[in-house]
Design an enzyme around this catalytic site. Structure first.
Site, short mmCIF file in Angstrom:
data_model
loop_
_atom_site.label_atom_id
_atom_site.label_comp_id
_atom_site.label_asym_id
_atom_site.label_seq_id
_atom_site.Cartn_x
_atom_site.Cartn_y
_atom_site.Cartn_z
N GLU A 108 0.86 -1.18 0.00
CA GLU A 108 0.00 0.00 0.00
C GLU A 108 0.90 1.23 0.00
O GLU A 108 1.94 1.24 0.64
CB GLU A 108 -0.91 0.06 1.24
N TYR A 120 7.91 2.14 -7.49
CA TYR A 120 7.26 0.82 -7.56
C TYR A 120 6.91 0.47 -9.01
O TYR A 120 7.03 -0.68 -9.41
CB TYR A 120 6.01 0.79 -6.68
#
Length: 150
Positions: A108, A120
């Site tokens: 998250e 990411y």
């Protein structure tokens, strides 16, 4: 200095240095007790620190359950950001997950944390959903990101 970078398993003796990183990185910091429990009581937990010239400047945690992995946290001291240390640490975490048979990795990230989202994405993670009001400090939504790594 030669800017030596070492990534290694987190030890109990690292918790004080990790707490400095934690407090400088997050508005709602984990406690020393949480890190102690993760290292001593959670069989699914895998935590690492990154040293820069002998000083702990970041850390990351990962839970591995069967063939799924969840990044619990990743942080670099603000004064050491921009040196690709987070990228090196994340790459290490993905490699660690792979050698442990993980097929899917997720995490998250704050909706407002565009820098982390870009990192990411470099590793193939894509948004998979939203956790509404996930962060307790300001009720900000979290983006769930994931990737198939096998």
């Amino acid at each position: 200095m030669n800017n030596e970078i070492i990534i290694r398993k987190m030890a109990l003796t690292d918790i004080d240095a990790v707490m400095r990183v934690e407090k400088e990185s997050f508005s709602t910091a984990w406690t020393m007790e949480i890190f102690y429990q993760e290292l001593t009581e959670n069989p699914h937990a895998h935590y690492f620190v990154i040293e820069y010239n002998g000083n702990i400047v970041g850390y990351a945690g990962l839970w591995i359950v069967f063939d799924d992995a969840q990044i619990t946290n990743i942080a670099i001291l603000p004064s050491y950001r921009g040196k690709k240390l987070g990228e090196r640490l994340f790459q290490h975490m993905m490699h660690h997950a792979l050698i442990h048979g993980v097929c899917r990795l997720s995490l998250e990230v704050r909706q407002s944390n565009i820098v982390a989202q870009k990192l990411y994405r470099k590793f193939g993670l894509v948004p998979g959903g939203i956790r509404k009001h996930y962060y307790t400090d300001n009720q900000e939504d979290a983006i769930v990101m994931w990737v198939n790594i096998k």
